[in-house]
Design a protein around this motif. Structure first.
Motif, PDB file in Angstrom:
ATOM      1  N   PRO A  45     -18.586   1.295 -11.928  1.00  0.00           N
ATOM      2  CA  PRO A  45     -17.845   0.994 -10.682  1.00  0.00           C
ATOM      3  C   PRO A  45     -16.643   1.892 -10.465  1.00  0.00           C
ATOM      4  O   PRO A  45     -16.144   1.977  -9.343  1.00  0.00           O
ATOM      5  CB  PRO A  45     -17.429  -0.473 -10.874  1.00  0.00           C
ATOM      6  N   ARG A  46     -16.138   2.569 -11.490  1.00  0.00           N
ATOM      7  CA  ARG A  46     -14.989   3.450 -11.339  1.00  0.00           C
ATOM      8  C   ARG A  46     -15.395   4.918 -11.283  1.00  0.00           C
ATOM      9  O   ARG A  46     -14.576   5.791 -11.584  1.00  0.00           O
ATOM     10  CB  ARG A  46     -13.994   3.225 -12.482  1.00  0.00           C
ATOM     11  N   TYR A  47     -16.685   5.172 -10.945  1.00  0.00           N
ATOM     12  CA  TYR A  47     -17.128   6.559 -10.867  1.00  0.00           C
ATOM     13  C   TYR A  47     -16.430   7.292  -9.720  1.00  0.00           C
ATOM     14  O   TYR A  47     -16.118   8.468  -9.812  1.00  0.00           O
ATOM     15  CB  TYR A  47     -18.642   6.602 -10.693  1.00  0.00           C
ATOM     16  N   ILE A  48     -16.184   6.564  -8.597  1.00  0.00           N
ATOM     17  CA  ILE A  48     -15.466   7.116  -7.447  1.00  0.00           C
ATOM     18  C   ILE A  48     -14.053   6.550  -7.465  1.00  0.00           C
ATOM     19  O   ILE A  48     -13.868   5.330  -7.451  1.00  0.00           O
ATOM     20  CB  ILE A  48     -16.181   6.788  -6.126  1.00  0.00           C
ATOM     21  N   ALA A  49     -13.078   7.428  -7.504  1.00  0.00           N
ATOM     22  CA  ALA A  49     -11.675   7.001  -7.554  1.00  0.00           C
ATOM     23  C   ALA A  49     -11.239   6.518  -6.174  1.00  0.00           C
ATOM     24  O   ALA A  49     -11.247   7.278  -5.213  1.00  0.00           O
ATOM     25  CB  ALA A  49     -10.785   8.142  -8.040  1.00  0.00           C
ATOM     26  N   ILE A  50     -10.880   5.255  -6.071  1.00  0.00           N
ATOM     27  CA  ILE A  50     -10.428   4.652  -4.819  1.00  0.00           C
ATOM     28  C   ILE A  50      -8.958   4.274  -5.000  1.00  0.00           C
ATOM     29  O   ILE A  50      -8.606   3.594  -5.966  1.00  0.00           O
ATOM     30  CB  ILE A  50     -11.261   3.408  -4.456  1.00  0.00           C
ATOM     31  N   PRO A  51      -8.084   4.730  -4.116  1.00  0.00           N
ATOM     32  CA  PRO A  51      -6.665   4.361  -4.268  1.00  0.00           C
ATOM     33  C   PRO A  51      -6.469   2.866  -4.104  1.00  0.00           C
ATOM     34  O   PRO A  51      -7.018   2.238  -3.198  1.00  0.00           O
ATOM     35  CB  PRO A  51      -5.967   5.155  -3.149  1.00  0.00           C
ATOM     36  N   GLU A  52      -5.713   2.308  -5.007  1.00  0.00           N
ATOM     37  CA  GLU A  52      -5.461   0.870  -4.999  1.00  0.00           C
ATOM     38  C   GLU A  52      -4.021   0.610  -4.577  1.00  0.00           C
ATOM     39  O   GLU A  52      -3.095   1.273  -5.057  1.00  0.00           O
ATOM     40  CB  GLU A  52      -5.703   0.290  -6.390  1.00  0.00           C
ATOM     41  N   PRO A  53      -3.807  -0.354  -3.685  1.00  0.00           N
ATOM     42  CA  PRO A  53      -2.436  -0.676  -3.275  1.00  0.00           C
ATOM     43  C   PRO A  53      -1.712  -1.416  -4.390  1.00  0.00           C
ATOM     44  O   PRO A  53      -2.335  -1.989  -5.287  1.00  0.00           O
ATOM     45  CB  PRO A  53      -2.642  -1.580  -2.048  1.00  0.00           C
ATOM     46  N   PRO A  54      -0.393  -1.410  -4.348  1.00  0.00           N
ATOM     47  CA  PRO A  54       0.340  -2.183  -5.357  1.00  0.00           C
ATOM     48  C   PRO A  54       0.086  -3.670  -5.189  1.00  0.00           C
ATOM     49  O   PRO A  54      -0.282  -4.151  -4.113  1.00  0.00           O
ATOM     50  CB  PRO A  54       1.809  -1.827  -5.073  1.00  0.00           C
ATOM     51  N   GLN A  55       0.235  -4.368  -6.273  1.00  0.00           N
ATOM     52  CA  GLN A  55      -0.051  -5.805  -6.249  1.00  0.00           C
ATOM     53  C   GLN A  55       0.922  -6.515  -5.320  1.00  0.00           C
ATOM     54  O   GLN A  55       2.138  -6.333  -5.409  1.00  0.00           O
ATOM     55  CB  GLN A  55       0.058  -6.375  -7.667  1.00  0.00           C
ATOM     56  N   GLN A  56       0.354  -7.323  -4.429  1.00  0.00           N
ATOM     57  CA  GLN A  56       1.173  -8.046  -3.474  1.00  0.00           C
ATOM     58  C   GLN A  56       1.672  -9.330  -4.123  1.00  0.00           C
ATOM     59  O   GLN A  56       0.878 -10.225  -4.447  1.00  0.00           O
ATOM     60  CB  GLN A  56       0.360  -8.361  -2.208  1.00  0.00           C
ATOM     61  N   THR A  57       2.949  -9.423  -4.310  1.00  0.00           N
ATOM     62  CA  THR A  57       3.541 -10.621  -4.908  1.00  0.00           C
ATOM     63  C   THR A  57       4.447 -11.262  -3.870  1.00  0.00           C
ATOM     64  O   THR A  57       5.427 -10.662  -3.419  1.00  0.00           O
ATOM     65  CB  THR A  57       4.351 -10.260  -6.160  1.00  0.00           C
ATOM     66  N   LEU A  58       4.120 -12.463  -3.493  1.00  0.00           N
ATOM     67  CA  LEU A  58       4.934 -13.184  -2.530  1.00  0.00           C
ATOM     68  C   LEU A  58       6.114 -13.831  -3.246  1.00  0.00           C
ATOM     69  O   LEU A  58       5.938 -14.448  -4.307  1.00  0.00           O
ATOM     70  CB  LEU A  58       4.101 -14.264  -1.834  1.00  0.00           C
ATOM     71  N   PRO A  59       7.319 -13.702  -2.691  1.00  0.00           N
ATOM     72  CA  PRO A  59       8.462 -14.342  -3.361  1.00  0.00           C
ATOM     73  C   PRO A  59       8.352 -15.853  -3.284  1.00  0.00           C
ATOM     74  O   PRO A  59       7.898 -16.426  -2.277  1.00  0.00           O
ATOM     75  CB  PRO A  59       9.666 -13.819  -2.568  1.00  0.00           C
ATOM     76  N   ASP A  60       8.758 -16.487  -4.341  1.00  0.00           N
ATOM     77  CA  ASP A  60       8.713 -17.936  -4.381  1.00  0.00           C
ATOM     78  C   ASP A  60       9.742 -18.524  -3.422  1.00  0.00           C
ATOM     79  O   ASP A  60      10.783 -17.906  -3.154  1.00  0.00           O
ATOM     80  CB  ASP A  60       8.972 -18.431  -5.808  1.00  0.00           C
ATOM     81  N   ARG A  61       9.440 -19.693  -2.926  1.00  0.00           N
ATOM     82  CA  ARG A  61      10.355 -20.352  -2.008  1.00  0.00           C
ATOM     83  C   ARG A  61      11.642 -20.725  -2.740  1.00  0.00           C
ATOM     84  O   ARG A  61      11.610 -21.352  -3.796  1.00  0.00           O
ATOM     85  CB  ARG A  61       9.708 -21.600  -1.413  1.00  0.00           C
ATOM     86  N   LYS A  62      12.738 -20.305  -2.167  1.00  0.00           N
ATOM     87  CA  LYS A  62      14.025 -20.543  -2.798  1.00  0.00           C
ATOM     88  C   LYS A  62      14.395 -22.012  -2.670  1.00  0.00           C
ATOM     89  O   LYS A  62      14.322 -22.598  -1.586  1.00  0.00           O
ATOM     90  CB  LYS A  62      15.093 -19.670  -2.146  1.00  0.00           C
TER      91      LYS A  62
END
Length: 314
Positions: free
Chosen positions: A39-56
């Motif tokens: 599955p990693r034969y073709i290099a596909i750019p991956e976005p950074p992990q989306q982390t939602l801030p916790d509710r304050k």
């Protein structure tokens, strides 16, 4: 009896031959060292992990209040009947010594009965107020929704809708009578005359404004030089701001700052000049009233004469 041949031990974990094959002479990237089936034969750019801030967490916020009137078997806890049954006075009045434990316990019991009655009464008032406000808001939203649903369709929506609701048989097969044709033609002619008159009036007004403003147009190099010298001055005599009497912010005879004329007019100053009808600011708005009256008289003259008037003629 000859000795037995030892058996080769079975591998505990299966490994992919494509991933474990070591290629000594290669210039490909590490991701390119896998086969096409990987599955990693073709290099596909991956976005950074989306982390939602916790509710304050906000300190001091109140939790969702529970319904204290629920589970009373249909009885109102704020009613006198329910309160009298749950806040009964002691049947036997026992003599108590001042400062004794029995007197303190009686005072605590009386305080609990009073707090229960006052607390339930205040909670009932608050619940009634909240429910009434919610019901009013819900009724208002329902009325707005009903008004939007029952609002007549706009002409643009009717003409651009895919389903127009017209009787196509009557539209294509019905032939209007000569009287209907004559009435439709008269209506079209009247509409055309109205639109033509409005267009002619707008054109004449634009021509008149152009005629009034043409006196200030710059059409020659000499006029351009004069306008530039008037706005910026010359190298020998540049434009300065302020004078000796009007030097609020340090301006003088040769001040190069526009702030030498004073601070610009604020919105509050304009409102005070337009709305001052008395008090300490009444005299401050005299000059503004004269300008407002002059503008009003100029607009009245334009309506009466039917033409645009320039600032010099007002």
């Amino acid at each position: 009896m000859p000795p037995r041949t030892p058996l080769a031990p079975a591998p505990s974990v299966w490994r992919c031959p494509q991933c474990t094959t070591h290629r000594s002479f290669t210039t490909a990237a590490p991701l390119r060292q896998v086969g096409p089936e990987h599955p990693r034969y073709i290099a596909i750019p991956e976005p950074p992990q989306q982390t939602l801030p916790d509710r304050k967490f906000i300190k001091g916020r109140l939790p969702v209040p529970r319904d204290v009137f629920a589970g009373s078997n249909g009885k109102d806890k704020a009613s006198d009947e329910w309160l009298d049954a749950h806040t009964r006075q002691p049947q036997h009045d026992v003599a108590r010594q001042p400062g004794s434990r029995e007197e303190w316990k009686c005072k605590m019991s009386e305080m609990r009965r009073r707090n229960l009655r006052e607390g339930l009464a205040s909670l009932r008032v608050r619940k009634t107020h909240v429910e009434r406000r919610l019901n009013e808001r819900a009724e208002q939203k329902q009325a707005e929704r009903a008004e939007l649903l029952n609002r007549p369709e706009r002409e643009a929506d009717r003409l651009t809708a895919p389903s127009h609701g017209l009787d196509l048989d009557t539209l294509f097969s019905h032939r209007p009578s000569p009287a209907d044709n004559a009435a439709r033609l008269r209506t079209k002619e009247d509409n055309l005359a109205v639109h033509a008159h409005a267009a002619l009036t707008a054109r004449l007004g634009s021509l008149h404004n152009l005629y009034l403003n043409a006196r200030t147009f710059i059409i020659t190099p000499a006029a351009l030089d004069a306008a530039v010298d008037d706005a910026f001055g010359s190298a020998e005599r540049p434009v300065t701001f302020g004078d000796e009497q009007d030097s609020l912010y340090g301006g003088g005879v040769n001040s190069a700052s526009v702030w030498a004329h004073g601070r610009p007019e604020r919105v509050q100053d304009m409102l005070s000049r337009a709305n001052s009808m008395g008090g300490s600011k009444a005299m401050d708005g005299v000059g503004g009233f004269s300008q407002i009256n002059r503008d009003r008289v100029g607009r009245i003259g334009e309506v009466l004469t039917g033409g645009k008037m320039d600032e010099a003629g007002r």
